[in-house]
Design a protein around this motif. Structure first.
Motif, PDB file in Angstrom:
ATOM      1  N   ALA A  64       6.536  17.555   3.906  1.00  0.00           N
ATOM      2  CA  ALA A  64       6.890  18.740   3.132  1.00  0.00           C
ATOM      3  C   ALA A  64       8.385  18.867   2.962  1.00  0.00           C
ATOM      4  O   ALA A  64       8.867  19.365   1.954  1.00  0.00           O
ATOM      5  N   ALA A  68       9.934  19.429  -0.644  1.00  0.00           N
ATOM      6  CA  ALA A  68      10.655  20.644  -0.949  1.00  0.00           C
ATOM      7  C   ALA A  68      12.057  20.347  -1.461  1.00  0.00           C
ATOM      8  O   ALA A  68      12.560  21.035  -2.340  1.00  0.00           O
ATOM      9  N   ASP A 293      -1.550  23.226   2.690  1.00  0.00           N
ATOM     10  CA  ASP A 293      -0.758  23.303   1.465  1.00  0.00           C
ATOM     11  C   ASP A 293       0.705  22.973   1.743  1.00  0.00           C
ATOM     12  O   ASP A 293       1.242  23.249   2.817  1.00  0.00           O
ATOM     13  N   THR A 295       4.402  23.754  -0.063  1.00  0.00           N
ATOM     14  CA  THR A 295       5.031  24.619  -1.049  1.00  0.00           C
ATOM     15  C   THR A 295       6.534  24.401  -1.017  1.00  0.00           C
ATOM     16  O   THR A 295       7.101  24.027   0.013  1.00  0.00           O
ATOM     17  N   PRO A 296       7.224  24.630  -2.158  1.00  0.00           N
ATOM     18  CA  PRO A 296       8.679  24.518  -2.157  1.00  0.00           C
ATOM     19  C   PRO A 296       9.296  25.542  -1.218  1.00  0.00           C
ATOM     20  O   PRO A 296       8.674  26.556  -0.880  1.00  0.00           O
ATOM     21  N   ASN A 303      10.723  26.700  -8.565  1.00  0.00           N
ATOM     22  CA  ASN A 303      10.055  25.400  -8.545  1.00  0.00           C
ATOM     23  C   ASN A 303       8.546  25.598  -8.677  1.00  0.00           C
ATOM     24  O   ASN A 303       7.921  26.199  -7.805  1.00  0.00           O
ATOM     25  N   GLN A 305       6.178  23.377  -8.524  1.00  0.00           N
ATOM     26  CA  GLN A 305       5.357  22.328  -7.928  1.00  0.00           C
ATOM     27  C   GLN A 305       4.673  22.805  -6.652  1.00  0.00           C
ATOM     28  O   GLN A 305       5.281  23.416  -5.794  1.00  0.00           O
ATOM     29  N   ARG A 306       3.393  22.504  -6.570  1.00  0.00           N
ATOM     30  CA  ARG A 306       2.598  22.818  -5.384  1.00  0.00           C
ATOM     31  C   ARG A 306       1.764  21.586  -5.050  1.00  0.00           C
ATOM     32  O   ARG A 306       1.343  20.850  -5.935  1.00  0.00           O
ATOM     33  N   GLN A 308      -0.989  19.627  -1.823  1.00  0.00           N
ATOM     34  CA  GLN A 308      -1.920  19.860  -0.719  1.00  0.00           C
ATOM     35  C   GLN A 308      -2.231  18.533  -0.020  1.00  0.00           C
ATOM     36  O   GLN A 308      -2.371  17.503  -0.667  1.00  0.00           O
ATOM     37  N   GLU A 327      -1.438  16.823  -5.891  1.00  0.00           N
ATOM     38  CA  GLU A 327      -0.592  17.780  -6.605  1.00  0.00           C
ATOM     39  C   GLU A 327      -1.496  18.861  -7.201  1.00  0.00           C
ATOM     40  O   GLU A 327      -2.456  18.552  -7.913  1.00  0.00           O
ATOM     41  N   HIS A 332      -2.843  18.945 -11.848  1.00  0.00           N
ATOM     42  CA  HIS A 332      -3.821  18.756 -10.780  1.00  0.00           C
ATOM     43  C   HIS A 332      -4.193  17.283 -10.769  1.00  0.00           C
ATOM     44  O   HIS A 332      -4.965  16.807 -11.605  1.00  0.00           O
TER      45      HIS A 332
END
Length: 350
Positions: A64, A68, A293, A295-296, A303, A305-306, A308, A327, A332
């Motif tokens: 992450a 990030a 998850d 997350t930024p 941002n 973008q997410r 998992q 993503e 997705h």
């Protein structure tokens, strides 16, 4: 460059491209692309500025922190596509679909389910076998992603075998398989661009597995104490980082039953893991799934973008079966998957 080094440090020994030996191509990937764009036999491909080939380490082992700081797909290093003779047509190529969750909505915390699994963990084959080498076979996609300036992605499936001895020596070989794609536009783009001889399969060197250079600080044994294992799993970091560390652990070590129980209960106590129920991984195996998850950071609210992380555990032995890096937004799509196909002991190298 700082981001590049940061992600490489995070990948460490779980880098799927680590130790891969790929035979030299008759043409570089760049030359193949330029030739394809200039060819009068490809009128359906509009002229474009020279393609910038960015090889991206965007695997599930990207933690992450790296996501990030540089987005989901930071450009890290250059490379070429594996060599071969097969030329796919635009309709060829697998478009990846994410692993389907049994519990896709209104999913609850994973803790109670992971504790229940830990209570019934049984022996795995590696718990009962003897042998000089700890053997792993891992099939993965997304370890080195090719990205066009327009954002079209492609990567080759890698089938990697490794053998390790208790004193830290390690051998490996890798077979490069077919190209796969996260979406249909990427498949259509890359199969047209790479329609020359630089696209295809490769095989391990004829001489057999290659010994890897030793780790700078030496091979570390798997901790036996729960607290040390929790430290190795980076339990003080967000759940997405922990999920990446779990994948690293099972790819690197033969994890004994007691340690597998500890891994499950450590994850059970970590906030951020969500229970997804029964799933079927890409090898057709039933497993029990959790997600975390990514997350930024808070200082980048703009941002979009997410992402998992998915972990799939064997419902009997508690071994890790599969890992997926997905993503969620703005698109997705799968960015990496890993299948742990074999984990056992053997007296045979190669």
């Amino acid at each position: 460059m700082h981001t590049q080094q940061q992600v490489r440090d995070l990948l460490a020994p779980a880098d799927p491209a680590r130790g891969v030996i790929v035979p030299s191509a008759p043409l570089s990937a760049h030359d193949v692309i330029v030739r394809a764009e200039a060819s009068p036999l490809s009128p359906s491909v509009p002229a474009r500025p020279r393609t910038s080939r960015r090889v991206v380490l965007a695997s599930a082992v990207v933690a992450a922190g790296a996501v990030a700081s540089a987005g989901l797909l930071p450009a890290l290093r250059r490379g070429t596509a594996p060599t071969g003779s097969r030329s796919p047509q635009p309709a060829d190529g697998i478009v990846l679909q994410p692993v389907a969750y049994e519990i896709a909505a209104d999913a609850g915390p994973a803790g109670p389910h992971l504790r229940a699994l830990a209570r019934r963990v049984a022996d795995a084959p590696s718990d009962r076998e003897g042998g000089r080498y700890a053997y792993h076979r891992v099939k993965s996609w997304g370890g080195m992603i090719q990205e066009s300036p327009e954002g079209y992605l492609a990567s080759f499936v890698e089938d990697r075998r490794s053998w390790a001895t208790p004193d830290g020596r390690r051998w490996s070989d890798t077979t490069v398989l077919d190209m796969e794609f996260p979406d249909t536009p990427s498949r259509d783009y890359w199969t047209k661009q790479l329609s020359g001889p630089a696209v295809g399969r490769s095989t391990p060197p004829a001489g057999g597995p290659v010994e890897e250079p030793p780790e700078p600080d030496g091979e570390r044994a798997l901790p036996t104490e729960r607290s040390a294992l929790a430290h190795l799993l980076r339990i003080d970091q967000p759940a997405g980082d922990v999920a990446k560390a779990v994948y690293d652990l099972f790819v690197r070590y033969l994890v004994p039953r007691r340690a597998r129980v500890d891994v499950l209960t450590i994850l059970a106590g970590k906030r951020g893991f969500v229970w997804r129920g029964r799933v079927v991984d890409r090898a057709g195996r039933w497993g029990l799934a959790v997600t975390a998850d990514l997350t930024p950071p808070a200082d980048q609210p703009q941002n979009p973008q997410r992402a998992q992380m998915l972990l799939v555990f064997d419902p009997t032995t508690g071994e890790l079966l599969a890992h997926e890096y997905l993503e969620l937004a703005p698109r997705h799509r799968v960015l990496h998957y890993g299948l742990l196909l074999e984990a056992r002991r053997t007296d045979t190298l190669g």
